[in-house]
Design a protein around this motif. Structure first.
Motif, PDB file in Angstrom:
ATOM      1  N   GLY A  58     -36.674   5.346 -22.212  1.00  0.00           N
ATOM      2  CA  GLY A  58     -35.799   6.223 -22.964  1.00  0.00           C
ATOM      3  C   GLY A  58     -34.506   6.566 -22.236  1.00  0.00           C
ATOM      4  N   VAL A  59     -34.536   6.531 -20.916  1.00  0.00           N
ATOM      5  CA  VAL A  59     -33.334   6.767 -20.115  1.00  0.00           C
ATOM      6  C   VAL A  59     -32.541   5.472 -19.941  1.00  0.00           C
ATOM      7  CG1 VAL A  59     -32.514   7.382 -17.797  1.00  0.00           C
ATOM      8  CG2 VAL A  59     -34.280   8.775 -18.909  1.00  0.00           C
ATOM      9  N   LEU A  60     -33.238   4.386 -19.625  1.00  0.00           N
ATOM     10  CA  LEU A  60     -32.551   3.120 -19.358  1.00  0.00           C
ATOM     11  C   LEU A  60     -31.846   2.540 -20.585  1.00  0.00           C
ATOM     12  CD1 LEU A  60     -34.977   1.229 -16.955  1.00  0.00           C
ATOM     13  CD2 LEU A  60     -32.735   2.207 -16.408  1.00  0.00           C
ATOM     14  N   ALA A  61     -32.424   2.703 -21.751  1.00  0.00           N
ATOM     15  CA  ALA A  61     -31.827   2.112 -22.953  1.00  0.00           C
ATOM     16  C   ALA A  61     -30.415   2.634 -23.213  1.00  0.00           C
ATOM     17  CB  ALA A  61     -32.741   2.314 -24.161  1.00  0.00           C
ATOM     18  N   PRO A  62     -30.185   3.948 -23.226  1.00  0.00           N
ATOM     19  CA  PRO A  62     -28.807   4.408 -23.436  1.00  0.00           C
ATOM     20  C   PRO A  62     -27.891   4.091 -22.249  1.00  0.00           C
ATOM     21  CG  PRO A  62     -30.299   6.289 -23.258  1.00  0.00           C
ATOM     22  CD  PRO A  62     -31.138   5.062 -23.283  1.00  0.00           C
ATOM     23  N   VAL A  63     -28.435   4.062 -21.036  1.00  0.00           N
ATOM     24  CA  VAL A  63     -27.617   3.670 -19.878  1.00  0.00           C
ATOM     25  C   VAL A  63     -27.139   2.234 -20.064  1.00  0.00           C
ATOM     26  CG1 VAL A  63     -27.700   3.128 -17.399  1.00  0.00           C
ATOM     27  CG2 VAL A  63     -28.618   5.308 -18.238  1.00  0.00           C
ATOM     28  N   GLN A  64     -28.068   1.360 -20.452  1.00  0.00           N
ATOM     29  CA  GLN A  64     -27.692  -0.035 -20.674  1.00  0.00           C
ATOM     30  C   GLN A  64     -26.630  -0.145 -21.776  1.00  0.00           C
ATOM     31  OE1 GLN A  64     -29.706  -4.362 -21.248  1.00  0.00           O
ATOM     32  NE2 GLN A  64     -30.750  -2.737 -22.294  1.00  0.00           N
ATOM     33  N   PHE A  65     -26.779   0.632 -22.833  1.00  0.00           N
ATOM     34  CA  PHE A  65     -25.817   0.576 -23.927  1.00  0.00           C
ATOM     35  C   PHE A  65     -24.444   1.053 -23.467  1.00  0.00           C
ATOM     36  CE2 PHE A  65     -23.791   2.036 -27.892  1.00  0.00           C
ATOM     37  CZ  PHE A  65     -23.823   0.835 -28.586  1.00  0.00           C
ATOM     38  N   LEU A  66     -24.405   2.087 -22.654  1.00  0.00           N
ATOM     39  CA  LEU A  66     -23.134   2.584 -22.123  1.00  0.00           C
ATOM     40  C   LEU A  66     -22.467   1.536 -21.228  1.00  0.00           C
ATOM     41  CD1 LEU A  66     -21.257   5.049 -22.063  1.00  0.00           C
ATOM     42  CD2 LEU A  66     -22.503   5.835 -20.053  1.00  0.00           C
ATOM     43  N   VAL A  67     -23.249   0.918 -20.352  1.00  0.00           N
ATOM     44  CA  VAL A  67     -22.718  -0.149 -19.492  1.00  0.00           C
ATOM     45  C   VAL A  67     -22.201  -1.293 -20.362  1.00  0.00           C
ATOM     46  CG1 VAL A  67     -23.323  -1.877 -17.741  1.00  0.00           C
ATOM     47  CG2 VAL A  67     -24.147   0.475 -17.505  1.00  0.00           C
ATOM     48  N   PHE A  68     -22.949  -1.632 -21.396  1.00  0.00           N
ATOM     49  CA  PHE A  68     -22.529  -2.675 -22.335  1.00  0.00           C
ATOM     50  C   PHE A  68     -21.182  -2.336 -22.970  1.00  0.00           C
ATOM     51  CE2 PHE A  68     -22.438  -3.173 -26.998  1.00  0.00           C
ATOM     52  CZ  PHE A  68     -22.150  -4.521 -27.086  1.00  0.00           C
ATOM     53  N   LEU A  69     -21.039  -1.112 -23.467  1.00  0.00           N
ATOM     54  CA  LEU A  69     -19.789  -0.720 -24.133  1.00  0.00           C
ATOM     55  C   LEU A  69     -18.586  -0.848 -23.195  1.00  0.00           C
ATOM     56  CD1 LEU A  69     -20.803   2.420 -26.238  1.00  0.00           C
ATOM     57  CD2 LEU A  69     -20.259   0.117 -27.073  1.00  0.00           C
ATOM     58  N   VAL A  70     -18.724  -0.351 -21.986  1.00  0.00           N
ATOM     59  CA  VAL A  70     -17.639  -0.453 -21.007  1.00  0.00           C
ATOM     60  C   VAL A  70     -17.356  -1.918 -20.700  1.00  0.00           C
ATOM     61  CG1 VAL A  70     -16.965   0.050 -18.618  1.00  0.00           C
ATOM     62  CG2 VAL A  70     -18.051   1.832 -20.028  1.00  0.00           C
ATOM     63  N   SER A  71     -18.401  -2.686 -20.496  1.00  0.00           N
ATOM     64  CA  SER A  71     -18.239  -4.085 -20.136  1.00  0.00           C
ATOM     65  C   SER A  71     -17.579  -4.890 -21.248  1.00  0.00           C
ATOM     66  CB  SER A  71     -19.596  -4.706 -19.773  1.00  0.00           C
ATOM     67  OG  SER A  71     -19.414  -6.030 -19.319  1.00  0.00           O
ATOM     68  N   VAL A  72     -17.982  -4.660 -22.473  1.00  0.00           N
ATOM     69  CA  VAL A  72     -17.399  -5.434 -23.571  1.00  0.00           C
ATOM     70  C   VAL A  72     -15.899  -5.152 -23.683  1.00  0.00           C
ATOM     71  CG1 VAL A  72     -17.783  -3.931 -25.592  1.00  0.00           C
ATOM     72  CG2 VAL A  72     -17.955  -6.399 -25.836  1.00  0.00           C
TER      73      VAL A  72
END
Length: 162
Positions: free
Chosen positions: A33-47
């Motif tokens: 539950g913590v890692l999923a939104p962290v991954q999504f945030l990293v994804f957004l910045v990266s994209v």
């Protein structure tokens, strides 16, 4: 999955009562539950960084670092997700309840890993690397949607029991 699990299963239920209990009691549910939104945030910045590079030709290094970070978070969520799946469903991957999500996760990991391999070997140009990253990200978005739909189904299932 043991015989008692099969006996407990009711219709199209995502979790049997004992699986739901294990899901609710394990720390790995919180970790996911913590890692999923962290991954999504990293994804957004990266994209954004990848698209900036493709648009302007600037920021290759920071875009590359963001893809590497996204991949590291992906590997972490995959390993911890496999542990979660083992605790909840009794097998590390491809439990029937999450079979197709896991299959698409393999595609996502393969694409991210192909990016790392191409980066390390110099097998692709910078633009080709960024396009490969975008392909990996497209697969990730599909996979994230699968998991969100599954979480929604689980929530609706739980509300139906209340």
């Amino acid at each position: 999955m043991g015989h008692t699990e099969v006996v407990e299963t009711q219709g199209n239920a995502l979790y049997t009562p004992s699986q739901r209990k294990r899901r609710d009691e394990t720390v790995w549910t919180v970790v996911q539950g913590v890692l999923a939104p962290v991954q999504f945030l990293v994804f957004l910045v990266s994209v954004v960084l990848v698209l900036r590079y493709l648009w302007t030709g600037e920021g290759y290094q920071v875009a590359t670092l963001s893809i590497i970070l996204k991949t590291a978070v992906l590997y972490t969520i995959m390993v911890t997700g496999a542990i979660w799946e083992k605790i909840v469903f009794g097998q590390y991957l491809l439990a029937p309840a999450f079979f197709w999500e896991d299959v698409v996760s393999f595609v996502v990991i393969a694409l991210h890993s192909a990016y790392l391999l191409a980066l390390l070997t110099g097998g692709l140009s910078p633009t080709e690397l960024m396009l490969l990253a975008l392909a990996a990200y497209a697969a990730y978005v599909l996979n994230a949607a699968q998991f969100l739909l599954k979480l929604r189904a689980a929530r609706l299932q739980a509300e139906g029991r209340s």
